[in-house]
Scaffold this motif. Structure first.
Motif, mmCIF file in Angstrom:
data_model
loop_
_atom_site.group_PDB
_atom_site.id
_atom_site.type_symbol
_atom_site.label_atom_id
_atom_site.label_comp_id
_atom_site.label_asym_id
_atom_site.label_seq_id
_atom_site.Cartn_x
_atom_site.Cartn_y
_atom_site.Cartn_z
ATOM 1 N N TRP A 213 0.835 -1.201 0.000
ATOM 2 C CA TRP A 213 0.000 0.000 0.000
ATOM 3 C C TRP A 213 0.873 1.256 0.000
ATOM 4 O O TRP A 213 0.612 2.207 -0.742
ATOM 5 C CB TRP A 213 -0.923 -0.004 1.218
ATOM 6 C CG TRP A 213 -1.648 1.293 1.387
ATOM 7 C CD1 TRP A 213 -2.748 1.705 0.718
ATOM 8 C CD2 TRP A 213 -1.266 2.362 2.262
ATOM 9 N NE1 TRP A 213 -3.092 2.973 1.128
ATOM 10 C CE2 TRP A 213 -2.201 3.398 2.082
ATOM 11 C CE3 TRP A 213 -0.237 2.531 3.181
ATOM 12 C CZ2 TRP A 213 -2.136 4.586 2.778
ATOM 13 C CZ3 TRP A 213 -0.170 3.725 3.878
ATOM 14 C CH2 TRP A 213 -1.100 4.735 3.678
ATOM 15 N N LEU A 214 1.918 1.260 0.834
ATOM 16 C CA LEU A 214 2.801 2.419 0.917
ATOM 17 C C LEU A 214 3.536 2.647 -0.407
ATOM 18 O O LEU A 214 3.645 3.787 -0.874
ATOM 19 C CB LEU A 214 3.807 2.233 2.058
ATOM 20 C CG LEU A 214 4.728 3.411 2.343
ATOM 21 C CD1 LEU A 214 3.902 4.600 2.820
ATOM 22 C CD2 LEU A 214 5.763 3.026 3.374
ATOM 23 N N ALA A 215 4.009 1.586 -1.028
ATOM 24 C CA ALA A 215 4.694 1.718 -2.318
ATOM 25 C C ALA A 215 3.748 2.259 -3.378
ATOM 26 O O ALA A 215 4.122 3.118 -4.182
ATOM 27 C CB ALA A 215 5.267 0.372 -2.749
ATOM 28 N N SER A 216 2.508 1.794 -3.367
ATOM 29 C CA SER A 216 1.518 2.295 -4.322
ATOM 30 C C SER A 216 1.248 3.773 -4.102
ATOM 31 O O SER A 216 1.122 4.549 -5.060
ATOM 32 C CB SER A 216 0.225 1.495 -4.182
ATOM 33 O OG SER A 216 -0.790 2.048 -4.973
ATOM 34 N N THR A 217 1.164 4.194 -2.860
ATOM 35 C CA THR A 217 0.933 5.605 -2.543
ATOM 36 C C THR A 217 2.106 6.469 -2.989
ATOM 37 O O THR A 217 1.910 7.546 -3.569
ATOM 38 C CB THR A 217 0.693 5.767 -1.033
ATOM 39 O OG1 THR A 217 -0.395 4.932 -0.650
ATOM 40 C CG2 THR A 217 0.391 7.197 -0.668
ATOM 41 N N VAL A 218 3.324 6.012 -2.739
ATOM 42 C CA VAL A 218 4.513 6.779 -3.136
ATOM 43 C C VAL A 218 4.595 6.897 -4.652
ATOM 44 O O VAL A 218 4.861 7.980 -5.189
ATOM 45 C CB VAL A 218 5.792 6.130 -2.549
ATOM 46 C CG1 VAL A 218 7.042 6.729 -3.167
ATOM 47 C CG2 VAL A 218 5.815 6.292 -1.043
ATOM 48 N N ASN B 294 3.994 10.147 -9.480
ATOM 49 C CA ASN B 294 3.375 10.252 -10.797
ATOM 50 C C ASN B 294 2.569 11.540 -10.949
ATOM 51 O O ASN B 294 2.360 12.011 -12.062
ATOM 52 C CB ASN B 294 2.484 9.035 -11.050
ATOM 53 C CG ASN B 294 2.251 8.788 -12.508
ATOM 54 O OD1 ASN B 294 3.015 9.242 -13.358
ATOM 55 N ND2 ASN B 294 1.198 8.055 -12.810
ATOM 56 N N SER B 295 2.114 12.122 -9.833
ATOM 57 C CA SER B 295 1.309 13.339 -9.925
ATOM 58 C C SER B 295 2.163 14.593 -10.114
ATOM 59 O O SER B 295 1.645 15.627 -10.518
ATOM 60 C CB SER B 295 0.424 13.488 -8.689
ATOM 61 O OG SER B 295 1.230 13.704 -7.547
ATOM 62 N N VAL B 296 3.453 14.537 -9.815
ATOM 63 C CA VAL B 296 4.344 15.676 -10.034
ATOM 64 C C VAL B 296 4.665 15.727 -11.526
ATOM 65 O O VAL B 296 5.057 14.712 -12.112
ATOM 66 C CB VAL B 296 5.634 15.534 -9.195
ATOM 67 C CG1 VAL B 296 6.598 16.664 -9.472
ATOM 68 C CG2 VAL B 296 5.287 15.478 -7.721
ATOM 69 N N PRO B 297 4.511 16.882 -12.168
ATOM 70 C CA PRO B 297 4.594 16.934 -13.640
ATOM 71 C C PRO B 297 5.889 16.421 -14.260
ATOM 72 O O PRO B 297 5.859 15.730 -15.258
ATOM 73 C CB PRO B 297 4.396 18.410 -13.957
ATOM 74 C CG PRO B 297 3.679 18.958 -12.787
ATOM 75 C CD PRO B 297 4.120 18.153 -11.607
#
Length: 151
Positions: free
Chosen positions: A91-96, A101-104
């Motif tokens: 879960w933590l790896a998926s969140t990171v 991925n959200s940073v351009p």
């Protein structure tokens, strides 16, 4: 169980009927190539038979095996803690990864780093014979460390 079926969408382009350019007088009439009967032999060559086989899995046997393995575990608390920790780590790896991925600019930078590492790996371990021999010996050494079996 799925039965064998005929898939004619994979016919080669040369085997498909050729349609001619239609004039206004022939708009509602099919061409001769479309009306030409195809032989069964030619149709069989263009067909692909697909047959799925179901694996012989007995759910009762799986449950029995799992319960036997769980009974063999001496410290069930530690096993549950390790399993929960593994799920938390995923879960933590998926969140990171989602945050990165959200940073351009970072996803493209990570792609560049991955491409560079892949190129280095190919150059070091795959491109030359000495590298392939080294990679094979490193893999065997790692396998021996993990399994504890030496040759």
């Amino acid at each position: 169980m799925l039965a064998a079926s005929r898939v004619s969408a994979f016919r080669p382009l040369a085997a498909r009927p050729v349609r001619s350019v239609r004039t206004s007088a022939s708009v509602n009439r099919p061409t001769k190539a479309a009306l030409a009967p195809s032989s069964k032999k030619a149709e069989a060559k263009r067909s692909v038979a697909v047959m799925a086989q179901t694996p012989n899995v007995d759910p009762e046997e799986i449950v029995k095996t799992l319960s036997e393995q769980w009974d063999k575990v001496e410290n069930k608390g530690n096993a549950l803690l390790i399993g929960g920790g593994g799920i938390f780590a995923l879960w933590l790896a998926s969140t990171v990864v989602g945050a990165i991925n959200s940073v351009p600019l970072l996803p493209k930078l990570m792609e560049l780093v991955g491409f560079g590492y892949s190129a280095w790996f190919v150059y070091k371990y795959i491109l030359f014979k000495e590298g392939r021999i080294q990679a094979a010996s490193d893999f065997e050494e790692l396998k021996e460390k993990i399994s504890g079996i030496t040759k």
